[in-house]
Write a protein that holds these residues in place. Structure first.
Motif, PDB file in Angstrom:
ATOM      1  N   VAL A  56       1.171   0.962   5.595  1.00 21.52           N
ATOM      2  CA  VAL A  56       2.092   0.383   4.566  1.00 21.52           C
ATOM      3  C   VAL A  56       1.094  -0.480   3.641  1.00 21.52           C
ATOM      4  N   SER A  57       0.328  -1.206   4.079  1.00 18.45           N
ATOM      5  CA  SER A  57      -0.516  -2.060   3.000  1.00 18.45           C
ATOM      6  C   SER A  57      -1.104  -1.354   2.052  1.00 18.45           C
ATOM      7  N   LYS A  58      -1.709   0.017   2.573  1.00 19.13           N
ATOM      8  CA  LYS A  58      -2.461   0.873   1.754  1.00 19.13           C
ATOM      9  C   LYS A  58      -1.495   1.510   0.718  1.00 19.13           C
ATOM     10  N   SER A  59      -0.279   1.905   1.124  1.00 20.66           N
ATOM     11  CA  SER A  59       0.687   2.533   0.087  1.00 20.66           C
ATOM     12  C   SER A  59       1.071   1.240  -1.093  1.00 20.66           C
ATOM     13  N   ILE A  60       1.243   0.012  -0.630  1.00 22.42           N
ATOM     14  CA  ILE A  60       1.745  -0.790  -1.770  1.00 22.42           C
ATOM     15  C   ILE A  60       0.504  -1.184  -2.630  1.00 22.42           C
ATOM     16  N   TYR A  61      -0.587  -1.163  -2.176  1.00 12.96           N
ATOM     17  CA  TYR A  61      -1.726  -1.247  -2.957  1.00 12.96           C
ATOM     18  C   TYR A  61      -1.954  -0.264  -4.042  1.00 12.96           C
ATOM     19  N   GLN A  62      -1.824   0.864  -3.538  1.00 14.82           N
ATOM     20  CA  GLN A  62      -1.879   2.130  -4.427  1.00 14.82           C
ATOM     21  C   GLN A  62      -0.864   2.104  -5.388  1.00 14.82           C
ATOM     22  N   LEU A  63       0.400   1.608  -5.063  1.00 15.20           N
ATOM     23  CA  LEU A  63       1.437   1.618  -6.045  1.00 15.20           C
ATOM     24  C   LEU A  63       1.278   0.502  -7.035  1.00 15.20           C
ATOM     25  N   PHE A  64       0.732  -0.819  -6.667  1.00 20.15           N
ATOM     26  CA  PHE A  64       0.683  -1.900  -7.774  1.00 20.15           C
ATOM     27  C   PHE A  64      -0.597  -2.041  -8.215  1.00 20.15           C
TER      28      PHE A  64
END
Length: 595
Positions: A581-589
């Motif tokens: 989840v942390s990686k997905s949010i980083y890639q989004l923002f």
């Protein structure tokens, strides 16, 4: 030898399938009155069946005719099974008789009479097989007259072969609180007026005596409680007057049976009496009996419910009190759970009307489907909302809400309501075959709701048992709070201080202006793997997207940014947000991904 020429004579049955036609006529009349979309299909099926010259023995055989789909064939087979279980069997007539007029006239006449006699004898024997157990001679005669084209003959009861014992005549009696039971008691209640009653008024009277709905079929079925009416008419218990705008009265036999059922019911405690008039129930832990007889403990969720200061929509006000014995516990039902209170036959309204001792009201709830309030007996405007709220879902609706994203959004709003005890009430939809998603997927979603969100999940098999569950909850809450002094104010709940109902409903408005943090939470919830708890844990540290951007700018490399949120704790510091989840949010923002 003189050759005699003449026309061929063919004998045909006027109604080869009288039972199927009568059942389709009932369905067509009901669909026409309700202006159902099925009315054209039923009309087409009825027309094609009336023109078909041969007898059909099962509903499946009707599939060859126009207008018969799989559901309608299954309906006829189910109705036929019930019909045969009552020892009434459809006659199996012989093939239509054809006589050539070129034969000798005298031999023709004698052969014709003999053939007709054989046919009638076979047909009568089929129809009267063990029929004395369920129907009168007059009913059988009238049925035979509609099936045979030749001159009617007086039916004779079957002769039992030597050594075989005749079956004992069974006295028909509908099951307690079944459709037939409710109709008989409804007609008995109406008999005091001395006038026949039409279908609409009879349903209104009879619904309180029945567990099932008279207007809404069971899942995956075409039957309602009203379907029992044709059986009562066939048995001679109810007299039907007219065809299109039919009215109904009890026959003498039906009147006696209705009085017998009413007398027997006096010794059977009603669900209302079991729940509300049981003097043996004392203050105890709320234990709720569910459908399979097991017990489910409703415990208090001690998790802190995060709320935002933007929810304070009114000025601070003094704390109000309700002393023990000065208030009533009232079940509040969302008006959108009904089809309109003006409809007296609405299934939801009818189910709760079965509990005359249940204090309940219908209002517009901005979140949840059911809740409870404590209302002052003197000043009815003083209402505190108790810390319990229920979201009701039928299995097919649950599947639809998961697919369109409402599932997570509704859970988020329930969490933000500030009420400690959130109950997810789920109803099975028949055998759960047509619910949009695999059953395993839905059960996994409910398990996640229980474990991750901390909600209580209670599953029932029908609207009837859901209403019973809520009635029991109302009784338990009445017992739990009857000796307590309640405090409330026009603000968010704080400790033992409850919010007023007016404040709660206004604060829960779906379209009220959202804060930046609330908008950020809703954005995070759209991402795969982000639950309400994870979104709240992230926004507790980074309240706005801007603060999260700044944190990412301070990271030395992508690896550090991808793991920035991985170790954030949620759910009482028992779980981490996780690296995926942390990686997905980083890639989004992160900005680089948009170049």
């Amino acid at each position: 030898m003189t050759e005699i020429t003449g026309k061929r004579i063919t004998f045909k049955r006027s109604r080869p399938n009288p039972l199927f036609e009568s059942w389709l006529e009932e369905l067509h009349e009901e669909a026409s009155n309700k202006k159902s979309k099925l009315e054209p299909m039923l009309k087409e099926a009825l027309t094609s069946l009336s023109k078909y010259p041969l007898p059909l023995l099962t509903g499946a055989e009707c599939a060859i005719l126009s207008g018969f789909d799989k559901r309608l064939c299954q309906f006829l087979d189910s109705r036929l099974e019930v019909y045969n279980s009552n020892n009434l069997k459809i006659p199996k007539p012989a093939s239509p008789i054809q006589v050539n007029a070129s034969q000798d006239s005298s031999s023709n006449n004698s052969n014709l009479q003999q053939t007709n006699g054989v046919q009638n004898g076979n047909s009568n024997q089929n129809m009267l097989n063990i029929n004395e157990a369920t129907a009168s001679t007059s009913q059988i005669s009238s049925h035979l007259s509609s099936c045979n084209t030749s001159s009617p003959q007086t039916p004779k009861p079957p002769e039992h072969s030597a050594g075989k014992r005749a079956r004992k005549t069974k006295h028909y009696k509908p099951a307690h609180r079944s459709g037939g039971y409710a109709i008989l008691l409804g007609l008995l209640e109406n008999s005091e007026s001395g006038n026949p009653v039409n279908k609409e008024n009879l349903i209104e009277i009879a619904q309180k005596y029945c567990e099932e709905s008279f207007v809404r079929p069971k899942p995956e079925s075409l039957y309602t409680a009203w379907s029992s009416m044709s059986k009562l008419v066939t048995k001679g218990l109810v007299v039907k007057h007219g065809a299109r705008k039919a009215t109904y009265t009890l026959s003498e036999q039906g009147l006696n049976l209705a009085k017998e059922l009413l007398e027997e019911s006096k010794n059977i405690p009603t669900i209302n009496n079991i729940i509300f008039n049981d003097n043996h129930v004392k203050n105890q832990e709320p234990i709720l009996t569910i459908n399979n007889g097991h017990q489910n403990h409703i415990d208090i969720v001690d998790n802190e419910i995060p709320t935002t200061s933007e929810q304070c929509l009114v000025d601070k006000s003094p704390i109000l009190e309700m002393l023990p014995g000065t208030f009533d516990v009232v079940l509040i039902i969302d008006i959108h759970e009904t089809n309109g209170l003006s409809k007296k036959t609405d299934p939801t309204v009818a189910q709760f009307n079965k509990y005359p001792d249940l204090k309940h009201e219908y209002r517009s709830l901005k979140v949840g489907d059911f809740t409870w309030i404590a209302r002052d007996k003197v000043n009815s405007s003083k209402e505190f909302i108790l810390p319990y709220i229920v979201e009701r879902k039928r299995m097919d609706d649950l599947g639809a809400s998961i697919k369109d994203g409402r599932f997570h959004e509704q859970k988020f709003r329930l969490k933000k309501s500030g009420l400690k005890n959130i109950i997810y009430l789920v109803e099975n939809y028949g055998s759960n075959k047509h619910i949009g998603l695999p059953v395993q997927t839905l059960m996994q979603a409910l398990a996640n709701t229980r474990v991750q969100n901390g909600f209580k999940v209670h599953i029932t098999d029908s609207l009837t048992n859901s209403a019973r569950f809520l009635a029991m909850m109302t009784k338990r809450l009445t017992i739990e709070y009857k000796d307590k002094t309640l405090k409330g104010h026009n603000q968010e709940p704080s400790g033992d201080i409850l919010p007023t109902f007016a404040f709660f409903n206004k604060a829960a408005l779906k379209n009220k202006p959202l804060s930046v943090t609330d908008t950020f939470i809703k954005l995070l919830l759209q991402m795969k793997g982000v639950s309400v708890e994870k979104a709240l844990a992230i926004t507790k540290v980074y309240k706005t997207p801007s603060s999260l951007f700044k944190a990412y700018e301070g990271c030395d490399d992508d690896r550090e940014g991808e793991l920035l949120l991985a170790n954030l704790k949620y759910k009482n510091v028992s779980s981490n947000v996780g690296p995926k989840v942390s990686k997905s949010i980083y890639q989004l923002f992160t900005f680089d991904n948009y170049i």
